[in-house]
Scaffold this motif. Sequence first.
Motif, short mmCIF file in Angstrom:
data_model
loop_
_atom_site.label_atom_id
_atom_site.label_comp_id
_atom_site.label_asym_id
_atom_site.label_seq_id
_atom_site.Cartn_x
_atom_site.Cartn_y
_atom_site.Cartn_z
N TYR A 84 0.63 -1.21 -0.15
CA TYR A 84 -0.15 0.06 0.38
C TYR A 84 1.03 1.26 0.18
O TYR A 84 2.36 1.30 0.96
N ALA A 85 0.57 2.70 -0.89
CA ALA A 85 0.95 3.43 -0.82
C ALA A 85 0.56 4.34 -0.94
O ALA A 85 -1.00 4.64 -1.32
N GLY A 86 -0.25 5.69 0.43
CA GLY A 86 -0.80 6.79 0.16
C GLY A 86 -0.14 7.16 1.11
O GLY A 86 0.58 7.21 2.18
N HIS A 87 -1.49 8.18 1.86
CA HIS A 87 -1.55 8.20 3.52
C HIS A 87 -1.98 7.74 4.33
O HIS A 87 -2.65 6.73 4.22
N GLY A 88 -1.37 8.24 5.07
CA GLY A 88 -1.60 6.72 6.69
C GLY A 88 -1.71 7.82 7.77
O GLY A 88 -1.72 9.23 8.14
N LEU A 89 -3.68 7.73 8.41
CA LEU A 89 -3.63 8.02 9.50
C LEU A 89 -3.88 7.45 9.91
O LEU A 89 -3.86 6.21 10.68
N LEU A 90 -4.04 8.56 11.69
CA LEU A 90 -4.62 8.11 12.90
C LEU A 90 -6.04 8.03 13.29
O LEU A 90 -6.16 9.33 12.77
N GLU A 123 -7.18 -14.33 6.35
CA GLU A 123 -8.60 -14.57 5.80
C GLU A 123 -8.23 -16.21 4.73
O GLU A 123 -8.97 -17.64 4.58
N GLY A 124 -7.24 -15.62 4.20
CA GLY A 124 -6.88 -17.14 3.05
C GLY A 124 -5.91 -17.85 3.43
O GLY A 124 -5.87 -18.47 4.93
N ARG A 125 -5.36 -19.08 3.00
CA ARG A 125 -4.64 -19.85 3.15
C ARG A 125 -2.99 -20.01 2.52
O ARG A 125 -2.37 -21.12 2.77
N ALA A 126 -2.82 -18.69 2.41
CA ALA A 126 -1.20 -18.40 2.22
C ALA A 126 -0.54 -19.20 3.43
O ALA A 126 -0.39 -18.93 4.77
N GLN A 127 0.78 -19.49 3.23
CA GLN A 127 1.59 -19.87 3.91
C GLN A 127 2.38 -18.67 4.51
O GLN A 127 2.75 -18.91 6.01
N ARG A 128 2.87 -17.91 3.56
CA ARG A 128 3.89 -16.73 4.28
C ARG A 128 2.91 -15.38 3.56
O ARG A 128 2.27 -15.68 3.03
N HIS A 129 3.09 -14.48 4.27
CA HIS A 129 2.63 -13.22 4.34
C HIS A 129 4.18 -11.98 3.72
O HIS A 129 4.59 -12.32 5.22
N VAL A 130 3.65 -11.34 2.68
CA VAL A 130 4.63 -9.85 3.12
C VAL A 130 3.93 -8.86 3.02
O VAL A 130 3.45 -8.48 1.71
N ILE A 131 3.93 -7.56 3.87
CA ILE A 131 3.73 -6.50 4.29
C ILE A 131 4.31 -5.31 3.61
O ILE A 131 5.10 -5.40 4.33
N ILE A 132 3.85 -4.65 2.98
CA ILE A 132 4.78 -3.83 2.06
C ILE A 132 3.88 -2.13 2.05
O ILE A 132 2.79 -1.72 1.87
N LEU A 133 4.27 -1.01 3.57
CA LEU A 133 3.85 0.34 4.19
C LEU A 133 4.63 1.06 3.33
O LEU A 133 4.76 1.64 4.10
N ASP A 134 3.87 2.00 2.29
CA ASP A 134 4.86 2.89 1.88
C ASP A 134 3.94 4.28 2.40
O ASP A 134 3.23 5.17 1.18
N CYS A 135 3.98 4.37 3.63
CA CYS A 135 3.11 5.73 3.71
C CYS A 135 3.44 6.30 5.52
O CYS A 135 4.00 4.96 6.08
N CYS A 136 2.62 7.13 5.99
CA CYS A 136 3.20 7.82 7.53
C CYS A 136 2.01 7.61 8.11
O CYS A 136 0.44 7.40 7.24
N PHE A 137 1.85 7.82 9.33
CA PHE A 137 0.83 8.04 10.01
C PHE A 137 0.63 8.93 11.38
O PHE A 137 1.85 9.45 11.76
N SER A 138 -0.01 9.94 11.31
CA SER A 138 -0.45 10.83 12.00
C SER A 138 -1.70 11.48 12.57
O SER A 138 -2.38 11.20 11.61
N GLY A 139 -1.05 12.39 13.61
CA GLY A 139 -3.18 13.36 13.46
C GLY A 139 -3.15 14.23 12.38
O GLY A 139 -4.02 14.95 12.46
N ARG A 140 -2.31 14.61 12.19
CA ARG A 140 -2.53 14.97 10.65
C ARG A 140 -2.26 14.72 9.23
O ARG A 140 -1.03 13.57 9.52
#
Length: 388
Positions: A84-90, A123-140
């Motif tokens: 995922y790439a985009g704005h990260g929010l809190l 919820e699937g049956r994959a044996q392994r997961h790779v998650i890449i997050l290109d975002c920040c998160f903040s109050g703004r």
Amino acid sequence: MTAKPDPLQSRAVLLGVSRYSYLEDLPGVADNLPALAEAVCGPFGWGLDAEHCSVVAEPASLEEMLEPVSMAAMSARDTLLVYYAGHGLLNRQQELHLGLRNSRVGRGRTAVPYAWLREAITEGRAQRHVIILDCCFSGRALGSMSGPGSLADQAWIDGSFLMAAAPETGPALDPPGERYTAFTGELLSTMEQGVPGAGMWLTMDDLYGHLRSVLTSKDRPTPQRRTRNRAGELVWGRNAGYERSFKRPAHLLATSSAWPDPDRFLDASEFIHALGVVRSISGLTQRELSSNSPTPLSEGSISRLLNRDDLPHRWTKTIEAYLSSCGIPDDHIERWKAAWERLRAASNHALSTVTPATTPEPDSSRSLRSRFKAIGLRKQSPTKRSSH
């Protein structure tokens, strides 16, 4: 399960939001997606068929973002990659949310809770997961991030490899004048150029270590990772910077001097690695190779050929068609065949000289079942785009 994902049993979903109604646009994200998809499907990535890599650009609703992830999770049996790439929010509880087109600062209901994405992934049956997050998160939406827990901690999935583009106290960058976001741009560069001094295959740990070093040296946000159950040993792709029997040319020119020299291959791994380099030199996609082949050659056959762990048992028309489609001349193909024959003969000789282990006397007190164990298997912005 092997360290290298099976391209037929693995899936990838690439999510990105670059245009926003109430937040600053992130033009680099739009270019991230197609470039990363090509890299993941290419010979220096997982070699996925195009239909196994879903690109979800500008999702406007929770369903548009999560449904492709859910479908991929249900069909993957080996490894699932979600980016995922985009704005990260809190929200007020400091929980990570992923921005949509109409997301607003301080209104968690306008974005996708990461916990819901995590649920779709698991919820699937994959044996392994790779998650890449290109975002920040903040109050703004823009500015520095704050909160009691790190991005990686909030995004944790047991048995996964998570890589986050920035620490909890800093932004992820979409630099003005650069085609990609800072983190993903470096990721793509690493896949194209490789990691000098590393082995033939890049693991997730190799990739993370290199990205952390390079981004830190450029005074850019330092990425984070979380890994468990040896997920860091998962192969991300071939190392384009690996040098053993040949050098990858600085530019892609399909000339006889640029091709790998089959006379110098020392083992099966170099033979398979060179097949991938040939595709890279040609500059053609797997689909183009399939279309240009003088004889029938499917994208699936190409993918399986490039992702083998061992030498093909027979010299087939698939190998010849693949090399010919890449631009290898007929006389050079004969040298490849000679190299295959040489390596095959050496492999057979090595097997014939192995001394068989002494077979123990049968033990009538033990059943046959107990004697064996099964082996499981581009753009610019006139204003500063500093965070997302």
